[in-house]
Motif scaffolding. Structure first.
Motif, PDB file in Angstrom:
ATOM      1  N   PHE A 160      43.559 -34.727 -39.767  1.00 57.78           N
ATOM      2  CA  PHE A 160      42.104 -34.934 -39.691  1.00 57.78           C
ATOM      3  C   PHE A 160      41.657 -35.899 -38.598  1.00 57.78           C
ATOM      4  O   PHE A 160      42.403 -36.787 -38.194  1.00 57.78           O
ATOM      5  CB  PHE A 160      41.583 -35.412 -41.046  1.00 57.78           C
ATOM      6  CG  PHE A 160      41.820 -34.416 -42.146  1.00 57.78           C
ATOM      7  CD1 PHE A 160      41.024 -33.287 -42.253  1.00 57.78           C
ATOM      8  CD2 PHE A 160      42.872 -34.579 -43.041  1.00 57.78           C
ATOM      9  CE1 PHE A 160      41.257 -32.351 -43.255  1.00 57.78           C
ATOM     10  CE2 PHE A 160      43.101 -33.644 -44.039  1.00 57.78           C
ATOM     11  CZ  PHE A 160      42.293 -32.527 -44.144  1.00 57.78           C
ATOM     12  N   GLY A 161      40.408 -35.718 -38.164  1.00 55.67           N
ATOM     13  CA  GLY A 161      39.807 -36.613 -37.178  1.00 55.67           C
ATOM     14  C   GLY A 161      38.335 -36.834 -37.504  1.00 55.67           C
ATOM     15  O   GLY A 161      37.764 -36.156 -38.367  1.00 55.67           O
ATOM     16  N   ASP A 162      37.729 -37.788 -36.799  1.00 55.33           N
ATOM     17  CA  ASP A 162      36.310 -38.129 -37.001  1.00 55.33           C
ATOM     18  C   ASP A 162      35.473 -37.547 -35.858  1.00 55.33           C
ATOM     19  O   ASP A 162      35.902 -37.596 -34.694  1.00 55.33           O
ATOM     20  CB  ASP A 162      36.118 -39.651 -37.003  1.00 55.33           C
ATOM     21  CG  ASP A 162      36.930 -40.346 -38.093  1.00 55.33           C
ATOM     22  OD1 ASP A 162      37.303 -39.671 -39.066  1.00 55.33           O
ATOM     23  OD2 ASP A 162      37.162 -41.564 -37.964  1.00 55.33           O
ATOM     24  N   ALA A 163      34.292 -37.074 -36.173  1.00 53.66           N
ATOM     25  CA  ALA A 163      33.373 -36.561 -35.140  1.00 53.66           C
ATOM     26  C   ALA A 163      32.060 -36.164 -35.788  1.00 53.66           C
ATOM     27  O   ALA A 163      31.960 -36.082 -37.020  1.00 53.66           O
ATOM     28  CB  ALA A 163      33.963 -35.343 -34.427  1.00 53.66           C
ATOM     29  N   SER A 164      31.086 -35.918 -34.937  1.00 51.15           N
ATOM     30  CA  SER A 164      29.819 -35.357 -35.403  1.00 51.15           C
ATOM     31  C   SER A 164      29.262 -34.431 -34.331  1.00 51.15           C
ATOM     32  O   SER A 164      29.453 -34.677 -33.134  1.00 51.15           O
ATOM     33  CB  SER A 164      28.808 -36.472 -35.683  1.00 51.15           C
ATOM     34  OG  SER A 164      27.574 -35.890 -36.052  1.00 51.15           O
ATOM     35  N   ALA A 165      28.595 -33.370 -34.762  1.00 49.72           N
ATOM     36  CA  ALA A 165      27.910 -32.486 -33.814  1.00 49.72           C
ATOM     37  C   ALA A 165      26.703 -31.876 -34.504  1.00 49.72           C
ATOM     38  O   ALA A 165      26.708 -31.687 -35.728  1.00 49.72           O
ATOM     39  CB  ALA A 165      28.852 -31.397 -33.300  1.00 49.72           C
ATOM     40  N   ALA A 166      25.674 -31.623 -33.697  1.00 47.54           N
ATOM     41  CA  ALA A 166      24.395 -31.184 -34.268  1.00 47.54           C
ATOM     42  C   ALA A 166      23.790 -30.055 -33.444  1.00 47.54           C
ATOM     43  O   ALA A 166      24.019 -29.979 -32.230  1.00 47.54           O
ATOM     44  CB  ALA A 166      23.418 -32.365 -34.286  1.00 47.54           C
ATOM     45  N   VAL A 167      23.038 -29.196 -34.109  1.00 47.62           N
ATOM     46  CA  VAL A 167      22.298 -28.142 -33.394  1.00 47.62           C
ATOM     47  C   VAL A 167      20.831 -28.175 -33.812  1.00 47.62           C
ATOM     48  O   VAL A 167      20.501 -28.615 -34.904  1.00 47.62           O
ATOM     49  CB  VAL A 167      22.860 -26.714 -33.672  1.00 47.62           C
ATOM     50  CG1 VAL A 167      24.302 -26.593 -33.215  1.00 47.62           C
ATOM     51  CG2 VAL A 167      22.706 -26.318 -35.132  1.00 47.62           C
ATOM     52  N   MET A 168      19.968 -27.696 -32.901  1.00 49.75           N
ATOM     53  CA  MET A 168      18.545 -27.503 -33.204  1.00 49.75           C
ATOM     54  C   MET A 168      18.344 -26.028 -33.519  1.00 49.75           C
ATOM     55  O   MET A 168      18.880 -25.168 -32.810  1.00 49.75           O
ATOM     56  CB  MET A 168      17.718 -27.892 -31.972  1.00 49.75           C
ATOM     57  CG  MET A 168      16.219 -27.806 -32.180  1.00 49.75           C
ATOM     58  SD  MET A 168      15.621 -29.084 -33.292  1.00 49.75           S
ATOM     59  CE  MET A 168      15.696 -30.503 -32.215  1.00 49.75           C
ATOM     60  N   VAL A 169      17.605 -25.740 -34.588  1.00 56.14           N
ATOM     61  CA  VAL A 169      17.332 -24.347 -34.962  1.00 56.14           C
ATOM     62  C   VAL A 169      15.817 -24.141 -34.946  1.00 56.14           C
ATOM     63  O   VAL A 169      15.068 -24.909 -35.559  1.00 56.14           O
ATOM     64  CB  VAL A 169      17.908 -24.029 -36.360  1.00 56.14           C
ATOM     65  CG1 VAL A 169      17.753 -22.541 -36.683  1.00 56.14           C
ATOM     66  CG2 VAL A 169      19.380 -24.431 -36.456  1.00 56.14           C
ATOM     67  N   GLU A 170      15.386 -23.109 -34.211  1.00 57.53           N
ATOM     68  CA  GLU A 170      13.940 -22.870 -34.054  1.00 57.53           C
ATOM     69  C   GLU A 170      13.620 -21.379 -34.241  1.00 57.53           C
ATOM     70  O   GLU A 170      14.509 -20.529 -34.104  1.00 57.53           O
ATOM     71  CB  GLU A 170      13.490 -23.298 -32.646  1.00 57.53           C
ATOM     72  CG  GLU A 170      13.681 -24.785 -32.389  1.00 57.53           C
ATOM     73  CD  GLU A 170      13.129 -25.211 -31.034  1.00 57.53           C
ATOM     74  OE1 GLU A 170      11.922 -25.022 -30.797  1.00 57.53           O
ATOM     75  OE2 GLU A 170      13.913 -25.727 -30.222  1.00 57.53           O
ATOM     76  N   PRO A 171      12.355 -21.054 -34.504  1.00 54.30           N
ATOM     77  CA  PRO A 171      11.991 -19.636 -34.685  1.00 54.30           C
ATOM     78  C   PRO A 171      11.851 -18.897 -33.351  1.00 54.30           C
ATOM     79  O   PRO A 171      11.508 -19.509 -32.339  1.00 54.30           O
ATOM     80  CB  PRO A 171      10.628 -19.708 -35.389  1.00 54.30           C
ATOM     81  CG  PRO A 171      10.087 -21.058 -35.084  1.00 54.30           C
ATOM     82  CD  PRO A 171      11.237 -21.963 -34.777  1.00 54.30           C
ATOM     83  N   THR A 172      12.125 -17.604 -33.386  1.00 53.62           N
ATOM     84  CA  THR A 172      11.900 -16.740 -32.220  1.00 53.62           C
ATOM     85  C   THR A 172      11.562 -15.336 -32.719  1.00 53.62           C
ATOM     86  O   THR A 172      11.984 -14.941 -33.810  1.00 53.62           O
ATOM     87  CB  THR A 172      13.152 -16.677 -31.315  1.00 53.62           C
ATOM     88  OG1 THR A 172      12.889 -15.780 -30.226  1.00 53.62           O
ATOM     89  CG2 THR A 172      14.385 -16.186 -32.057  1.00 53.62           C
ATOM     90  N   GLU A 173      10.808 -14.614 -31.898  1.00 53.39           N
ATOM     91  CA  GLU A 173      10.535 -13.211 -32.246  1.00 53.39           C
ATOM     92  C   GLU A 173      11.498 -12.281 -31.515  1.00 53.39           C
ATOM     93  O   GLU A 173      11.490 -11.072 -31.700  1.00 53.39           O
ATOM     94  CB  GLU A 173       9.079 -12.858 -31.910  1.00 53.39           C
ATOM     95  CG  GLU A 173       8.102 -13.534 -32.860  1.00 53.39           C
ATOM     96  CD  GLU A 173       6.661 -13.120 -32.641  1.00 53.39           C
ATOM     97  OE1 GLU A 173       6.384 -12.356 -31.698  1.00 53.39           O
ATOM     98  OE2 GLU A 173       5.812 -13.556 -33.439  1.00 53.39           O
ATOM     99  N   GLU A 174      12.347 -12.884 -30.649  1.00 50.18           N
ATOM    100  CA  GLU A 174      13.349 -12.069 -29.953  1.00 50.18           C
ATOM    101  C   GLU A 174      14.493 -11.728 -30.906  1.00 50.18           C
ATOM    102  O   GLU A 174      14.706 -12.418 -31.908  1.00 50.18           O
ATOM    103  CB  GLU A 174      13.927 -12.844 -28.762  1.00 50.18           C
ATOM    104  CG  GLU A 174      12.991 -13.022 -27.601  1.00 50.18           C
ATOM    105  CD  GLU A 174      13.689 -13.741 -26.450  1.00 50.18           C
ATOM    106  OE1 GLU A 174      14.560 -13.128 -25.813  1.00 50.18           O
ATOM    107  OE2 GLU A 174      13.389 -14.923 -26.223  1.00 50.18           O
ATOM    108  N   GLU A 175      15.264 -10.673 -30.547  1.00 51.44           N
ATOM    109  CA  GLU A 175      16.407 -10.274 -31.385  1.00 51.44           C
ATOM    110  C   GLU A 175      17.636 -11.112 -31.001  1.00 51.44           C
ATOM    111  O   GLU A 175      18.651 -10.589 -30.516  1.00 51.44           O
ATOM    112  CB  GLU A 175      16.646  -8.765 -31.245  1.00 51.44           C
ATOM    113  CG  GLU A 175      17.531  -8.143 -32.310  1.00 51.44           C
ATOM    114  CD  GLU A 175      17.112  -8.373 -33.770  1.00 51.44           C
ATOM    115  OE1 GLU A 175      15.962  -8.783 -34.027  1.00 51.44           O
ATOM    116  OE2 GLU A 175      17.961  -8.174 -34.645  1.00 51.44           O
ATOM    117  N   ILE A 176      17.503 -12.427 -31.153  1.00 50.49           N
ATOM    118  CA  ILE A 176      18.596 -13.360 -30.885  1.00 50.49           C
ATOM    119  C   ILE A 176      18.679 -14.340 -32.059  1.00 50.49           C
ATOM    120  O   ILE A 176      17.831 -14.315 -32.947  1.00 50.49           O
ATOM    121  CB  ILE A 176      18.385 -14.156 -29.556  1.00 50.49           C
ATOM    122  CG1 ILE A 176      16.998 -14.818 -29.551  1.00 50.49           C
ATOM    123  CG2 ILE A 176      18.586 -13.284 -28.338  1.00 50.49           C
ATOM    124  CD1 ILE A 176      16.774 -15.783 -28.388  1.00 50.49           C
TER     125      ILE A 176
END
Ligand code: UT7
Length: 332
Positions: A160-176
Motif C-alpha cells: 500500500f501507498g498514500d495518495a489523493s486524486a480528484a476529478v470534476m464532474v459536470e453536465p453536458t448534452e454531448e454524447e460524452i
C-alpha cells in the motif's frame, strides 16, 4: 428534453514526497525487491509524513489543484464526495474537512466507503447528481493507507501507498462522459479483507491494539482469486453491453492492486498492454485514489471521445466497471 450526461472536465492529484522503496522495506521485514516485483509489480510507494496529517490534507491539495486547473472558484462547487477507507476520523466525514481546508462552504458533502472500488462508486453517484441538476461535483479519492498498515507484516506492508486524486464532474448534452456503469458488492467476502477492530463490532481496546487489529488484514490468495475473475467479468460485460470491441477501447484504467490482476483483466478484454494505464510500480495500491491518479498521470495523452473502461475490485467485496468517453483535449 435533451439527455444530460455527466462528464469529467478536469483532474488533480497530490502525492506525498516521501518515497518508501522495496530496499527500505527489505530492512524492515523479510522481503525482497525481487519478490515484490515478481508477485505484485511494485517498486516504491509514497508515504505521508508529519504529525497530525491525514487523508484530508492530501485530499485538499488534490482538490486545490483541480480547482486551479479547471478555473473553478470554491463557491461554484455544489457537491463534494470523498471516497476513502482511511478517513481522518470515523466522524465527522473527511469530505466536510476537505471542503473546510479548501474554502468550500455550505454545500452538500459526504464520504463513500467502497474500499478499492470507492472511486467508481463515487463517480457513479456524482453522475446521477449531475443528471438531476448539480453543475459542478468534485469526486476525490484520498487515502493514508500507511495509517492502517502494519509495518511488521510482510504480507501487507509492501502493498500500500498514500495518495489523493480528484476529478470534476459536470453536465453536458454531448454524447460524452459516463455512459454506463456496473457496480457490484458481496458481503460474503468481508472476512478476507478487513480492518478487524475500531468499528462498532469490536471497539478499540488494549487487546485490539496489542493484536494489531486496527491494520489491514488480508487473505491474499482468496482476494486475488475473486479479484481476477470479478474485475475481468465486469470489464468484459460492460464492453459487450455497449458493443465495444477491443479495438474500440482507447484505454483501460484498472485499479492498481497487483500487476498480475491488471494483466489478467486486459487479457480477458483483449486489450493490448500499450492501452492499459499502469503506475503500480511507482505508487503501489492507493485504494480509492488509484484510478483518478492514473487519469491525472495520463491526462495529456487523452483525447476527447476516447473510449475508456475503468475497473476495480476491493474489500466488501465490492467491484465494478465504468464506460466513459473522455471529455476534453488537454491542449485546448
Ligand atoms: O486492492 C484490494 C484488493 N486486493 C487485492 O487485489 C490483492 C490480491 N492479492 C494479491 O495481490 C496477492 O495474493 C498478494 C500480493 C497479496 C500475495 O501474493 P501471492 O502470490 O498470493 O503470495 P502468497 O500469499 O501465496 O504467498 C506466497 C509466499 C508465502 O510463503 P510460503 O508460505 O510459500 O513459504 C508467503 O509467506 O510468499 C510469502 N510472502 C512473502 N515473501 C517475501 C508473502 N509476502 C511476502 C513478502 N516478501 N512481502
Amino acid at each position: 428534453m435533451k439527455k444530460i450526461n455527466a462528464v469529467i472536465t478536469g483532474v488533480g492529484a497530490y502525492l506525498p514526497e516521501y518515497v518508501l522503496t522495496n530496499e527500505e522495506l527489505s530492512t524492515m521485514v523479510d522481503t525482497s525487491d525481487e519478490w515484490i516485483m515478481t508477485r505484485v509489480g511494485i517498486k516504491e510507494r509514497r508515504i505521508l509524513k508529519g504529525e497530525g496529517k491525514g487523508a484530508s490534507d492530501m485530499g485538499a491539495e488534490a482538490v486545490k489543484e483541480l480547482l486551479r486547473k479547471t478555473g473553478t472558484k470554491p463557491e461554484e462547487v455544489d457537491l463534494l464526495i470523498c471516497a476513502t477507507v482511511t478517513p481522518d476520523h470515523i466522524f465527522p466525514g473527511t469530505s466536510a474537512i476537505i471542503c473546510d481546508k479548501v474554502g468550500i462552504r455550505n454545500i452538500q458533502s459526504f464520504d463513500i466507503n467502497a474500499a478499492c472500488s470507492g472511486f467508481l462508486y463515487a463517480l457513479d453517484t456524482a453522475s446521477k447528481f449531475v443528471q438531476t441538476g448539480h453543475k459542478k461535483v468534485v469526486v476525490v479519492g484520498a487515502e493514508k493507507m500507511s495509517s492502517i498498515t502494519d509495518y511488521t507484516d510482510r504480507t501487507t506492508c509492501v502493498l500500500f501507498g498514500d495518495a489523493s486524486a480528484a476529478v470534476m464532474v459536470e453536465p453536458t448534452e454531448e454524447e460524452i462522459g459516463v455512459l454506463d456503469t456496473i457496480l457490484r458488492s458481496d458481503g460474503m467476502g468481508r472476512s478476507h479483507l478487513q480492518m478487524k477492530a475500531g468499528g462498532s463490532v469490536k471497539p478499540a481496546s488494549h487487546e485490539t491494539i496489542d493484536n494489531k487489529e486496527h491494520c489491514v488484514y488480508q487473505e491474499g490468495q482468496a482476494v486475488f482469486k475473486h479479484a481476477v475473475s470479478n474485475m475481468a467479468d465486469v470489464s468484459v460485460e460492460i464492453m459487450e453491453k455497449n458493443n465495444l470491441a477491443a479495438d474500440d477501447v482507447a484505454w483501460l484504467v484498472p485499479h492498481q492492486a497487483n500487476l498480475r490482476i491488471i494483466d489478467a483483466t486486459a487479457r480477458r478484454m483483449g486489450v493490448g498492454k500499450e492501452k492499459v494505464m499502469i503506475n503500480i510500480e511507482k505508487y503501489g495500491n492507493t485504494t480509492s485514489a488509484t484510478i483518478p491518479l492514473c487519469l491525472w498521470e495520463w491526462e495529456k495523452q487523452l483525447k476527447k471521445g476516447d473510449n475508456i473502461v475503468l475497473a476495480a475490485f476491493g474489500a466488501g467485496f465490492t467491484w465494478g466497471s465504468v464506460y466513459l468517453k473522455w471529455g476534453y483535449d488537454t491542449n485546448q
